[in-house]
Write an enzyme that holds these catalytic residues in place. Structure first.
Site, PDB file in Angstrom:
ATOM      1  N   HIS A 189      -2.557   5.512  -1.681  1.00  0.00           N
ATOM      2  CA  HIS A 189      -3.084   6.607  -0.863  1.00  0.00           C
ATOM      3  C   HIS A 189      -2.292   7.870  -1.170  1.00  0.00           C
ATOM      4  CE1 HIS A 189      -5.241   3.936   2.137  1.00  0.00           C
ATOM      5  NE2 HIS A 189      -4.583   3.093   1.357  1.00  0.00           N
ATOM      6  N   MET A 194       0.845  -1.172   0.000  1.00  0.00           N
ATOM      7  CA  MET A 194       0.000   0.000   0.000  1.00  0.00           C
ATOM      8  C   MET A 194       0.893   1.239   0.000  1.00  0.00           C
ATOM      9  SD  MET A 194      -2.578   1.234   3.040  1.00  0.00           S
ATOM     10  CE  MET A 194      -1.440   1.202   4.395  1.00  0.00           C
ATOM     11  N   PRO A 195       1.166   1.816  -1.163  1.00  0.00           N
ATOM     12  CA  PRO A 195       1.945   3.049  -1.199  1.00  0.00           C
ATOM     13  C   PRO A 195       1.160   4.212  -0.592  1.00  0.00           C
ATOM     14  CG  PRO A 195       1.888   1.987  -3.363  1.00  0.00           C
ATOM     15  CD  PRO A 195       0.898   1.289  -2.495  1.00  0.00           C
ATOM     16  N   ILE A 196       1.848   4.986   0.216  1.00  0.00           N
ATOM     17  CA  ILE A 196       1.273   6.218   0.764  1.00  0.00           C
ATOM     18  C   ILE A 196       2.152   7.360   0.281  1.00  0.00           C
ATOM     19  CG2 ILE A 196       0.654   7.520   2.829  1.00  0.00           C
ATOM     20  CD1 ILE A 196       0.402   4.794   4.271  1.00  0.00           C
TER      21      ILE A 196
END
EC number: 5.3.2.-
Length: 61
Positions: A40, A1-3
């Protein structure tokens, strides 16, 4: 999940911020292979009197 955290000086329109989110999401999806639903993007807008370069606030320029 890249933020992805994006910090900008205030003053951009809602449409510009919306486009930024779309383009950043696309770039991360393309370069990392991450599913866009997992990406995100957090935008933090800074007041010009809360940001300085070389000891001079942006609001004072």
């Amino acid at each position: 999940m890249p933020i992805i955290n994006v910090k900008l000086l205030e003053g951009r329109s809602d449409e510009q911020l919306k486009d930024l989110v779309t383009e950043v999401t696309h770039a991360v999806e393309k370069t990392t292979g991450a599913n866009k639903e997992a990406i995100h993007v957090v935008i933090e807008e800074m007041r010009k009197d809360h940001y300085a370069v070389g000891g001079v606030r942006k609001s004072d320029q």
